[in-house]
Design a protein around this motif. Structure first.
Motif, PDB file in Angstrom:
ATOM      1  N   ALA A 291       0.834  -1.204   0.000  1.00 47.08           N
ATOM      2  CA  ALA A 291       0.000   0.000   0.000  1.00 47.08           C
ATOM      3  C   ALA A 291       0.866   1.250   0.000  1.00 47.08           C
ATOM      4  CB  ALA A 291      -0.927  -0.008   1.209  1.00 47.08           C
ATOM      5  N   ALA A 292       1.912   1.260   0.834  1.00 49.65           N
ATOM      6  CA  ALA A 292       2.810   2.411   0.900  1.00 49.65           C
ATOM      7  C   ALA A 292       3.544   2.607  -0.424  1.00 49.65           C
ATOM      8  CB  ALA A 292       3.816   2.216   2.029  1.00 49.65           C
TER       9      ALA A 292
ATOM     10  N   GLU B 264      -2.398  15.366   0.002  1.00 48.59           N
ATOM     11  CA  GLU B 264      -3.621  16.148   0.193  1.00 48.59           C
ATOM     12  C   GLU B 264      -4.403  15.626   1.405  1.00 48.59           C
ATOM     13  OE1 GLU B 264      -2.903  15.997  -4.333  1.00 48.59           O
ATOM     14  OE2 GLU B 264      -2.664  14.687  -2.579  1.00 48.59           O
ATOM     15  N   PRO B 265      -4.990  16.517   2.191  1.00 45.05           N
ATOM     16  CA  PRO B 265      -5.779  16.072   3.339  1.00 45.05           C
ATOM     17  C   PRO B 265      -7.031  15.323   2.897  1.00 45.05           C
ATOM     18  CG  PRO B 265      -6.034  18.433   3.031  1.00 45.05           C
ATOM     19  CD  PRO B 265      -4.952  17.990   2.091  1.00 45.05           C
ATOM     20  N   ILE B 266      -7.339  14.231   3.588  1.00 41.58           N
ATOM     21  CA  ILE B 266      -8.499  13.392   3.289  1.00 41.58           C
ATOM     22  C   ILE B 266      -9.331  13.260   4.552  1.00 41.58           C
ATOM     23  CG2 ILE B 266      -9.255  11.055   2.695  1.00 41.58           C
ATOM     24  CD1 ILE B 266      -6.668  10.798   1.063  1.00 41.58           C
ATOM     25  N   VAL B 267     -10.639  13.350   4.412  1.00 46.68           N
ATOM     26  CA  VAL B 267     -11.546  13.119   5.536  1.00 46.68           C
ATOM     27  C   VAL B 267     -12.348  11.861   5.249  1.00 46.68           C
ATOM     28  CG1 VAL B 267     -13.454  14.010   6.925  1.00 46.68           C
ATOM     29  CG2 VAL B 267     -11.726  15.593   6.001  1.00 46.68           C
TER      30      VAL B 267
ATOM     31  N   GLU C 220      -0.343   5.177   8.645  1.00 49.30           N
ATOM     32  CA  GLU C 220       0.884   4.386   8.652  1.00 49.30           C
ATOM     33  C   GLU C 220       1.456   4.186   7.255  1.00 49.30           C
ATOM     34  OE1 GLU C 220       0.318   0.725  10.704  1.00 49.30           O
ATOM     35  OE2 GLU C 220      -0.127   1.683  12.637  1.00 49.30           O
ATOM     36  N   VAL C 221       0.607   4.205   6.213  1.00 47.35           N
ATOM     37  CA  VAL C 221       1.123   4.003   4.852  1.00 47.35           C
ATOM     38  C   VAL C 221       1.325   5.323   4.120  1.00 47.35           C
ATOM     39  CG1 VAL C 221       0.031   1.745   4.737  1.00 47.35           C
ATOM     40  CG2 VAL C 221      -1.147   3.726   3.746  1.00 47.35           C
ATOM     41  N   GLY C 222       0.998   6.462   4.769  1.00 46.23           N
ATOM     42  CA  GLY C 222       1.320   7.754   4.175  1.00 46.23           C
ATOM     43  C   GLY C 222       0.166   8.670   3.848  1.00 46.23           C
ATOM     44  N   PHE C 223      -1.063   8.282   4.220  1.00 46.75           N
ATOM     45  CA  PHE C 223      -2.203   9.157   3.964  1.00 46.75           C
ATOM     46  C   PHE C 223      -2.302  10.236   5.041  1.00 46.75           C
ATOM     47  CE2 PHE C 223      -3.733   5.564   1.385  1.00 46.75           C
ATOM     48  CZ  PHE C 223      -4.199   6.245   0.268  1.00 46.75           C
TER      49      PHE C 223
END
Length: 517
Positions: free
Chosen positions: A346-347, A358-361, A384-387
């Motif tokens: 995933a990372a 970019e920020p994600i909600v 943990e994977v970078g989001f």
């Protein structure tokens, strides 16, 4: 939470329904049913959630009634129609209507009421979700005589009886007089066993017994009144049940596992458990300017989630889903590879994608059990994977507005496959993109459209399987998380509550049998 419970109990006492407790020596003639979802409205042709459906269903009826058999299959029984027949090609259906049925305003039910109902669906074909979800193939109708009604379809509709089971019949003279005020003024004239009194948004709907119910020989409830109450906070609902202030508490996909211990020693309450054809899923915003327009971002997001840990340590029941269509539903593919959990991959996918931090909600609603706990864990896994991710849990009506406007990044809710058939869900959420995902896949849309008119069961199941596999491989517009299970509590002696394998429930035939208490 304490304030909510205080206000809730105060309202009950004002209503005068709890003065002697739910189960005094002689059972109260007032039933208090609670459910976990607020009604988002009371428009009987906008069945946007369980709260609305249950509220409408208490007082209004359909031409046919769906019945879940012990093996999970569905059959359909007469309701306002006594019998029906179709042409050989399945495009012309004739319904013979029940005679002597009265609406709650005293008017007699006939084919004109059915015509009025279908005319509203035709006039609002793109606005009412009952029209967009169930009646895309509707061409026209015909009133043959007072008790005979015909439906003409553009193409065969394999789910026609299910569509009718979701279509509530309104009284034509009141509609012609009041128009939309039929709903806005809460007239709600139906033919059902309960007469609608009022709906207080976020609190309750109130009904009194219909003493002239057409099917009273088969159903004559112990109760004279019913309050259908909306309690979104699980701890509040369980507390009200344990104290006897309510007779049952139906929570979508059931109670949190850790709360089941609260029922120890309450031998007067029975816990009902069953596996569901309900899937907890993620819906992605896939517009061109969205981070989830990139399949690698969607795949990375999915692969970062340890679904088994969510089942084992948060939900405490259910199983990991391997697609959007789950076991027990037409189109389920047992050979489909399960969703992978691989944070390292995933990372890597994320690093090589178009994502730039970019920020994600990630959003959910109060009607989704344990939504806060599940979102908290998912958010940590994604970080943990970078989001760059935060979470929010909002009211059900707020999330519905977000989804229907496309104002979200990714949301998490349950989808319930009624009658074990995904057709209406796929039509609404994929073909019509009701939740504004902005995901476009013409092959997928063509398969959904074809499945809607395929009358051969085996051929249609294969089409649904192909649809499920495309959604699975594209990680869009939805990604399955877990297949749900359910536990619901009610006082012994309560009967007539219908708890379906889909996770839905209906209460129009609520009753009480003292011999079971």
């Amino acid at each position: 939470m304490k304030r909510i419970l205080s206000v809730f109990l105060t309202l009950m006492l004002i209503a005068g329904v709890f003065a002697t407790g739910a189960f005094a020596e002689e059972k109260s003639r007032v039933a208090n049913i609670a459910m976990s979802e607020n009604a988002t409205g009371i428009d009987f042709h906008v069945l946007s959630n369980m709260g609305t459906t249950c509220t409408v269903n208490m007082c209004m009826e359909r031409l046919v009634c769906g019945v879940e058999n012990e093996d999970g299959t569905y059959s359909y029984e007469p309701m306002l129609a006594t019998s029906w027949e179709s042409s050989e090609d399945g495009t012309e259906w004739t319904f013979y209507l029940r005679e002597g049925v009265k609406f709650h305003n005293g008017e007699i039910f006939d084919a004109n009421d059915v015509a009025c109902t279908f005319q509203r669906l035709i006039d609002n074909a793109e606005l009412l979700n009952v029209a967009t979800q169930y009646w895309l193939e509707l061409d026209h109708y015909e009133v043959v005589d007072e008790h005979t009604f015909k439906i003409f379809l553009k193409n065969p509709l394999p789910t026609l009886l299910f569509s009718l089971d979701q279509t509530y019949i309104m009284e034509d003279s009141a509609w012609n007089e009041y128009g939309e005020d039929y709903i806005n003024k809460q007239l709600m004239y139906g033919t059902g066993p309960w007469i609608f009194q009022e709906w207080i948004d976020g609190e309750y709907a109130h009904y009194i017994k219909n003493e002239e119910y057409w099917n009273k020989e088969s159903f004559d409830s112990y109760f004279d009144e019913v309050y259908l109450r909306y309690i979104t906070e699980e701890s509040t609902g369980i507390s009200a049940l344990l104290s006897g202030d309510i007779d049952l508490y139906a929570r979508t996909t059931g109670y949190a596992t850790e709360n089941l211990a609260l029922f120890a020693g309450h031998d007067d309450i029975e816990l009902l458990s069953n596996d569901l054809t309900t899937v907890l899923y993620l819906g992605f915003q896939c517009a061109e300017d969205s981070v989830f327009n990139d399949i690698n971002v969607r795949k990375a997001f999915s692969m970062a989630i340890d679904r088994q840990s969510i089942v084992d340590y948060i939900l405490g029941r259910g199983s990991v889903a391997n697609g959007y269509i789950v076991k027990g539903v037409y189109g389920y593919d047992e050979n489909q590879a399960p969703y992978e959990y691989d944070p390292e991959q995933a990372a890597e996918l994320l690093a090589n994608s178009s994502y730039n931090g970019e920020p994600i909600v990630i959003s959910s609603n109060t009607g989704t059990p344990q939504s806060s706990e599940v979102l908290t864990v998912i958010a940590e896994m994604e970080k943990e994977v970078g989001f760059n991710i935060t979470m929010e849990v909002v009211e059900s009506t707020t999330l519905l507005e977000m989804r229907t406007s496309g104002n979200y990044d990714v949301f998490m809710v349950n989808v319930q496959y009624q009658a074990s058939d995904p057709g209406s869900v796929l039509t609404q959420r994929v073909l019509n993109d009701y939740h504004c995902s902005n995901y476009v896949n013409e092959e997928l849309n063509a398969l959904v459209a074809q499945s809607n008119i395929e009358m051969d069961t085996e051929a249609r199941t294969e089409l649904l399987r192909q649809i499920n596999n495309i959604i699975r491989e594209e990680y869009a517009p939805q990604v399955g998380l877990t297949q749900q299970a359910q536990t619901i509590g009610q006082y012994k002696g309560m009967t007539g509550a219908n708890y379906f394998q889909s996770g839905t429930f209906l209460f129009e035939f609520i009753d009480y049998d003292p011999s079971l208490a």
